[in-house]
Scaffold this motif. Structure first.
Motif, PDB file in Angstrom:
ATOM      1  N   GLU A   1       0.822  -1.215   0.000  1.00  0.00           N
ATOM      2  CA  GLU A   1       0.000   0.000   0.000  1.00  0.00           C
ATOM      3  C   GLU A   1       0.855   1.264   0.000  1.00  0.00           C
ATOM      4  O   GLU A   1       0.479   2.264  -0.610  1.00  0.00           O
ATOM      5  CB  GLU A   1      -0.938  -0.005   1.204  1.00  0.00           C
ATOM      6  CG  GLU A   1      -2.052  -1.027   1.073  1.00  0.00           C
ATOM      7  CD  GLU A   1      -2.913  -1.152   2.317  1.00  0.00           C
ATOM      8  OE1 GLU A   1      -2.518  -0.643   3.391  1.00  0.00           O
ATOM      9  OE2 GLU A   1      -3.991  -1.769   2.216  1.00  0.00           O
ATOM     10  N   LYS A   2       1.997   1.231   0.658  1.00  0.00           N
ATOM     11  CA  LYS A   2       2.840   2.426   0.758  1.00  0.00           C
ATOM     12  C   LYS A   2       3.811   2.576  -0.406  1.00  0.00           C
ATOM     13  O   LYS A   2       4.267   3.677  -0.683  1.00  0.00           O
ATOM     14  CB  LYS A   2       3.634   2.392   2.064  1.00  0.00           C
ATOM     15  CG  LYS A   2       2.768   2.603   3.286  1.00  0.00           C
ATOM     16  CD  LYS A   2       3.586   2.556   4.544  1.00  0.00           C
ATOM     17  CE  LYS A   2       2.695   2.802   5.761  1.00  0.00           C
ATOM     18  NZ  LYS A   2       3.447   2.648   7.014  1.00  0.00           N
ATOM     19  N   THR A   3       4.121   1.484  -1.092  1.00  0.00           N
ATOM     20  CA  THR A   3       5.172   1.519  -2.105  1.00  0.00           C
ATOM     21  C   THR A   3       4.646   1.575  -3.532  1.00  0.00           C
ATOM     22  O   THR A   3       5.205   2.280  -4.366  1.00  0.00           O
ATOM     23  CB  THR A   3       6.089   0.285  -1.943  1.00  0.00           C
ATOM     24  OG1 THR A   3       6.528   0.212  -0.596  1.00  0.00           O
ATOM     25  CG2 THR A   3       7.288   0.377  -2.851  1.00  0.00           C
ATOM     26  N   ALA A   4       3.606   0.836  -3.820  1.00  0.00           N
ATOM     27  CA  ALA A   4       3.107   0.745  -5.201  1.00  0.00           C
ATOM     28  C   ALA A   4       2.413   2.030  -5.621  1.00  0.00           C
ATOM     29  O   ALA A   4       1.709   2.652  -4.829  1.00  0.00           O
ATOM     30  CB  ALA A   4       2.146  -0.436  -5.324  1.00  0.00           C
ATOM     31  N   SER A   5       2.613   2.413  -6.885  1.00  0.00           N
ATOM     32  CA  SER A   5       1.920   3.598  -7.400  1.00  0.00           C
ATOM     33  C   SER A   5       0.420   3.333  -7.489  1.00  0.00           C
ATOM     34  O   SER A   5      -0.379   4.235  -7.326  1.00  0.00           O
ATOM     35  CB  SER A   5       2.490   3.999  -8.757  1.00  0.00           C
ATOM     36  OG  SER A   5       2.347   2.930  -9.677  1.00  0.00           O
ATOM     37  N   ASN A   6       0.051   2.093  -7.776  1.00  0.00           N
ATOM     38  CA  ASN A   6      -1.345   1.667  -7.777  1.00  0.00           C
ATOM     39  C   ASN A   6      -1.406   0.395  -6.936  1.00  0.00           C
ATOM     40  O   ASN A   6      -1.291  -0.707  -7.471  1.00  0.00           O
ATOM     41  CB  ASN A   6      -1.839   1.412  -9.196  1.00  0.00           C
ATOM     42  CG  ASN A   6      -3.269   0.909  -9.226  1.00  0.00           C
ATOM     43  OD1 ASN A   6      -3.983   0.920  -8.219  1.00  0.00           O
ATOM     44  ND2 ASN A   6      -3.701   0.443 -10.390  1.00  0.00           N
ATOM     45  N   PRO A   7      -1.579   0.514  -5.628  1.00  0.00           N
ATOM     46  CA  PRO A   7      -1.508  -0.669  -4.769  1.00  0.00           C
ATOM     47  C   PRO A   7      -2.637  -1.674  -4.964  1.00  0.00           C
ATOM     48  O   PRO A   7      -2.537  -2.808  -4.505  1.00  0.00           O
ATOM     49  CB  PRO A   7      -1.546  -0.084  -3.354  1.00  0.00           C
ATOM     50  CG  PRO A   7      -2.106   1.269  -3.485  1.00  0.00           C
ATOM     51  CD  PRO A   7      -1.799   1.750  -4.872  1.00  0.00           C
TER      52      PRO A   7
END
Length: 194
Positions: A136-142
């Motif tokens: 959730e914190k890292t992906a551009s589209n989690p």
């Protein structure tokens, strides 16, 4: 097109990795597609494309789950295969497929906390809640990596008798299904929710 450009390893690797993911599983049994994915892996390695190589390995792992390969062999394959790919666990494409397949295989062998729905994919090497938070914190589209990871968990919830939690997860995944790269996962979520 692949026959027209047999030396374009980038195109071969990408096309032969994505074709089984999007369409191939509708044309043939999933287990029959793994050899073509292995060929695509060689093209990806020749092209030197790290992202595509990890995606291919992840798709292979996912297909091995779907084809019901031996869980211990699958876990060993995932532990050994991406050794040259540092930090594959943090990759938002193939790494998510690899992580989900590895934890799925471990859960089938009883190596995770199968008695607890919230810890079903957790073991001494992996914490499910921390991994979802990382996505959730890292992906551009989690939504996409999270839905792949959680859709892989859903059959395990049913298998281990966590039916209430399986229904809750399935209902949470329904609006996320459009982000899944594989119709096979989409159908799986719908099947286990029904």
């Amino acid at each position: 097109i692949f026959q027209m450009f047999p030396d374009d390893y980038y195109t071969l690797g990408r096309g032969q990795t994505l074709q089984p993911m999007f369409l191939g599983h509708l044309e043939a049994p999933v287990g029959d597609l793994i050899p073509s994915l292995e060929g695509a892996l060689q093209a990806s390695l020749t092209a030197g494309d790290r992202i595509l190589t990890l995606l291919n390995l992840g798709v292979q792992a996912h297909f091995r789950v779907m084809a019901s390969h031996d869980a211990a062999e699958l876990e060993a394959w995932i532990e050994e295969t991406p050794l040259d790919m540092r930090n594959w666990q943090k990759d938002m494409r193939g790494g998510v497929f690899l992580m989900a397949a590895r934890q799925y295989a471990k859960a089938l062998q009883g190596k995770t906390d199968t008695g607890s729905p919230s810890l079903l994919l957790s073991d001494h090497d992996h914490n499910e809640a921390e991994y979802i938070d990382f996505l959730e914190k890292t992906a551009s589209n989690p939504k996409r990596p999270k839905s792949i990871y959680l859709a892989t968990k859903l059959p395990l919830l049913v298998l281990y008798g966590h039916n209430r939690e399986a229904v809750a997860l399935g209902e949470m995944l329904l609006p996320m299904l459009s982000s899944l790269w594989s119709e096979r996962l989409n159908y799986s979520v719908r099947y286990y929710l029904s």
